[in-house]
Design a protein around this motif. Structure first.
Motif, PDB file in Angstrom:
ATOM      1  N   GLU A 113       3.981   8.414  11.673  1.00  0.00           N
ATOM      2  CA  GLU A 113       2.747   8.318  10.893  1.00  0.00           C
ATOM      3  C   GLU A 113       2.175   9.701  10.594  1.00  0.00           C
ATOM      4  N   LYS A 142       2.560  -1.192  10.256  1.00  0.00           N
ATOM      5  CA  LYS A 142       3.534  -0.510   9.394  1.00  0.00           C
ATOM      6  C   LYS A 142       4.460  -1.520   8.723  1.00  0.00           C
ATOM      7  N   THR A 190       2.574  -3.358   5.972  1.00  0.00           N
ATOM      8  CA  THR A 190       2.409  -2.570   4.746  1.00  0.00           C
ATOM      9  C   THR A 190       3.710  -2.478   3.953  1.00  0.00           C
ATOM     10  N   GLU A 207       1.966  -4.573  -0.252  1.00  0.00           N
ATOM     11  CA  GLU A 207       1.240  -3.351  -0.580  1.00  0.00           C
ATOM     12  C   GLU A 207      -0.263  -3.576  -0.714  1.00  0.00           C
ATOM     13  N   LYS A 214      -2.071  -4.570   1.451  1.00  0.00           N
ATOM     14  CA  LYS A 214      -2.668  -4.210   2.732  1.00  0.00           C
ATOM     15  C   LYS A 214      -3.234  -2.793   2.719  1.00  0.00           C
ATOM     16  N   TYR A 215      -2.825  -2.000   1.722  1.00  0.00           N
ATOM     17  CA  TYR A 215      -3.293  -0.606   1.704  1.00  0.00           C
ATOM     18  C   TYR A 215      -3.603  -0.065   0.310  1.00  0.00           C
ATOM     19  N   LYS A 259       0.712   5.247  -4.117  1.00  0.00           N
ATOM     20  CA  LYS A 259       0.899   4.159  -3.155  1.00  0.00           C
ATOM     21  C   LYS A 259       1.348   4.708  -1.800  1.00  0.00           C
ATOM     22  N   ASP A 260       2.249   5.683  -1.831  1.00  0.00           N
ATOM     23  CA  ASP A 260       2.711   6.300  -0.584  1.00  0.00           C
ATOM     24  C   ASP A 260       1.553   6.968   0.149  1.00  0.00           C
ATOM     25  N   CYS A 290      -1.695   6.182  -0.127  1.00  0.00           N
ATOM     26  CA  CYS A 290      -2.554   5.105   0.378  1.00  0.00           C
ATOM     27  C   CYS A 290      -2.020   4.576   1.707  1.00  0.00           C
ATOM     28  N   ARG A 291      -0.738   4.334   1.743  1.00  0.00           N
ATOM     29  CA  ARG A 291      -0.107   3.768   2.945  1.00  0.00           C
ATOM     30  C   ARG A 291      -0.158   4.760   4.103  1.00  0.00           C
TER      31      ARG A 291
END
Length: 320
Positions: A27, A190, A193, A197, A199-200, A214-215, A217-218
């Motif tokens: 993370e 994880k 997600t 998508e 979820k974030y 998007k990456d 955000c995640r």
């Protein structure tokens, strides 16, 4: 307890600890990958506060809701449209987005002081203030302390202090925070997600998030579930609400409130009369050019109604 059982439990604990360490390292790596390309930073109290600044024209300053891990991404759909006519600055409080995570108490006074110090450092002297959800609590404090700076206020389903008599904001928000943190520690979040998508990434039909966005955000959502500053802010939520209980939008500042039917219905479940949520917004302002618009929407009005809000805000600001 049998020896084999003890050995088995120890092995399981060791495996869980190893998995947690690997997960946190992953993370951290994903989060740091975008740090230098994501936004900009301003120094506040010796720490780095992240912000995004774009567009030209009258300045709008956007404040996020409590626990909104990536304020810049949450505001991006509406900000992108507003930047066609305005300069929009999105501030990420400490512990959010790419701002430093700090230990200083996350109470009403400290957070609003830091937000204002960031604006001073950016040499922003007059602005339209825009807030979502719990950001409205800090907006009320800023307007009380610096009424001469705020030209107008846009509140998007903002928390009003009177809700404290119906529900415990600290318990509700802390429960969700620690649930997500627990799932994050176990790697469950994880996996979720990866499968969904939503979820974030903010749900909107009016803005297309790129794969890179998007990456980001995640990565931020997963990393910031462990934010010490957000956890502390959650513990201070009810105290902050009580401190602004007698506050209202100053008479010199016109306000445009959007309220969501979802929030009215939530308050009704806790014993409030119908449309009490919207009513409390109406009594927060006395300016003749203020307005309150109730939307058939979730709490995230600014995700679901980007195009219509951009047109309405533009028309309202032009009328002032």
């Amino acid at each position: 307890m049998k020896k084999k059982t003890v050995i088995g439990l120890a092995a399981a604990a060791a495996a869980a600890a190893a998995a947690y360490g690997i997960n946190r390292q992953s993370e951290h790596s994903d989060y740091n990958r975008y740090r230098d390309v994501f936004g900009k930073f301003v120094e506040v109290k010796g720490h780095q506060l992240s912000y995004e600044d774009g567009g030209e024209g009258e300045t709008i300053v956007a404040l996020c809701g409590l626990g909104e891990t990536s304020p810049i991404m949450s505001w991006r759909p509406l900000a992108a449209r507003l930047r066609e006519n305005y300069r929009v600055i999105i501030l990420e409080p400490f512990g959010y987005g790419y701002s430093d995570d700090i230990d200083e108490k996350r109470n009403l006074e400290n957070i609003t002081e830091e937000l204002h110090l960031a604006l001073e450092a950016l040499q922003v002297k007059e602005y339209v203030l825009m807030a979502h959800s719990f950001g409205g609590v800090y907006a009320l404090k800023l307007m009380q302390d610096y009424p001469e700076e705020v030209k107008a206020y846009i509140g998007i389903d903002t928390i009003v202090p009177q809700v404290a008599q119906y529900l415990d904001a600290t318990v509700l928000n802390q429960g969700m925070h620690y649930l997500n943190k627990g799932m994050g520690n176990l790697g469950i979040l994880k996996v979720m997600t990866l499968l969904d998508e939503s979820k974030y990434v903010p749900l909107t039909e009016d803005y297309h998030f790129s794969d890179t966005e998007k990456d980001i955000c995640r990565a931020v959502a997963l990393y910031r579930q462990h934010s010490a500053a957000i956890a502390n802010e959650l513990s201070e939520a009810n105290a902050s609400l009580k401190k602004v209980l007698t506050f209202a939008v100053p008479d010199s500042i016109p306000a445009y409130f959007y309220t969501a039917t979802e929030s009215d219905e939530l308050l009704e479940k806790y014993g409030a009369l119908e449309a009490t949520w919207t009513h409390y917004h109406k009594i927060l302002t006395n300016h003749p050019l203020s307005k309150v618009q109730r939307m058939v929407s979730s709490h995230y009005i600014h995700h679901e109604n980007v195009n219509s809000m951009q047109k309405e805000i533009k028309a309202w600001l032009k009328s002032l």
